[in-house]
Design an enzyme around this catalytic site. Structure first.
Site, PDB file in Angstrom:
ATOM      1  N   ASP A  95       1.178  -1.343  -0.209  1.00 58.95           N
ATOM      2  CA  ASP A  95      -0.478  -0.083   0.592  1.00 58.95           C
ATOM      3  C   ASP A  95       0.963   1.122  -0.085  1.00 58.95           C
ATOM      4  O   ASP A  95       2.023   1.484   0.777  1.00 58.95           O
ATOM      5  CB  ASP A  95      -1.223   0.083   1.103  1.00 58.95           C
ATOM      6  CG  ASP A  95      -1.998   0.942   0.935  1.00 58.95           C
ATOM      7  OD1 ASP A  95      -1.770   2.223   0.354  1.00 58.95           O
ATOM      8  OD2 ASP A  95      -2.633   0.800   2.178  1.00 58.95           O
ATOM      9  N   TYR A 104      -9.587  14.793  -9.766  1.00 52.25           N
ATOM     10  CA  TYR A 104      -8.838  13.830 -10.034  1.00 52.25           C
ATOM     11  C   TYR A 104      -7.999  15.234 -10.478  1.00 52.25           C
ATOM     12  O   TYR A 104      -6.496  15.367 -10.754  1.00 52.25           O
ATOM     13  CB  TYR A 104      -9.111  13.023 -11.123  1.00 52.25           C
ATOM     14  CG  TYR A 104      -8.309  12.770 -12.081  1.00 52.25           C
ATOM     15  CD1 TYR A 104      -7.901  11.799 -12.167  1.00 52.25           C
ATOM     16  CD2 TYR A 104      -7.804  13.176 -12.989  1.00 52.25           C
ATOM     17  CE1 TYR A 104      -6.370  11.002 -12.917  1.00 52.25           C
ATOM     18  CE2 TYR A 104      -6.591  12.973 -14.084  1.00 52.25           C
ATOM     19  CZ  TYR A 104      -5.885  11.668 -13.578  1.00 52.25           C
ATOM     20  OH  TYR A 104      -5.043  11.243 -15.081  1.00 52.25           O
TER      21      TYR A 104
END
Length: 250
Positions: free
Chosen positions: A67, A161
């Site tokens: 991760d 984004y």
């Protein structure tokens, strides 16, 4: 094919799919050693496919399922990568998350946090982990993945984004300014529409007339292929770009 990365070690985040995968395959084809840091499991179809396509260069590929938004996991993964393959000469911060646009009031705080963590914090954490060694050796190449959506308004991206990819541009320029004296070049690539599997599925779900309209907005009248973006990334990672830093390549 040139072997610009003979004897070099690279770390690529998000290397199991899309642009990252294309970057890994070409890096190894050009003689390099690569550690892939990706959330996909080491026994996943993505990881197995990557190993298969690497072929005889598989002994220069290290796949680490991790991760990259977790600082402890990143520190351990980078330490593992450098122990197995040697000190990192090149870092490609490719991992990213995208989604279709929608009004800001429909975006929950948790989703905003996810985008910032995956698209921005991951680059901060992995870069922070490799920089001390690069400084000590007086050499490093860092390439970050931004987007045209971070440079200007895009009708096909969402607000979190676009914000995250604009942040990557700022991160790239400031880090380039700070690390140039240490022999470390920091640049970014800002793609437009790239036909990764994920993007292809989103586009094929559109009405044919809408697909045609969107392609007409692109000067070359077609999307990029992942291999074309990988070529730009690896140019910036190579000594061919030895006098470039702080660049955002559209």
């Amino acid at each position: 094919m040139e072997r610009r990365f003979e004897g070099k070690t690279g770390i690529v985040t998000g290397g199991a799919k899309g642009i990252g995968r294309a970057t890994v395959l070409r890096f190894i084809a050009e003689g390099g050693r690569v550690a892939v840091l990706d959330k996909e499991g080491g026994d996943s179809d993505f990881a197995e496919s990557l190993r298969g396509d690497v072929g005889e260069g598989a002994n220069r590929l290290l796949y680490i399922s991790t991760d990259v938004t977790d600082e402890g996991a990143v520190t351990a993964a980078v330490s593992n990568a450098e122990a197995e393959l040697g000190p990192a000469d090149i870092l490609v911060n490719d991992v990213g998350l995208g989604a279709n646009p929608r009004p800001i009031e429909d975006i929950p705080r948790s989703e905003w946090d996810d985008f910032m963590a995956i698209n921005v914090t991951s680059a901060f954490l992995v870069t922070k982990s490799v920089l001390p060694g690069m400084r000590a050796r007086g050499y490093g190449r860092i390439v970050n993945l931004s987007s045209n959506a971070g440079r200007s308004a895009s009708p096909i991206s969402n607000v979190h984004y676009s914000t995250s990819k604009a942040a990557i541009m700022g991160f790239t320029r400031k880090l380039a300014f700070e690390e140039g004296a240490n022999g470390i070049a920091v640049n970014a690539v800002a793609p437009g529409v790239v036909y990764t599997d994920r993007v292809r599925l989103r586009y094929e779900a559109l009405d044919p007339a809408e697909q045609e309209r969107r392609m007409a907005e692109i000067p070359l009248r077609r999307p990029a292929q992942p291999e074309e973006i990988a070529a730009a990334i690896l140019f910036l990672a190579s000594d061919d770009a030895s006098y470039m830093t702080g660049v955002i390549m559209d």
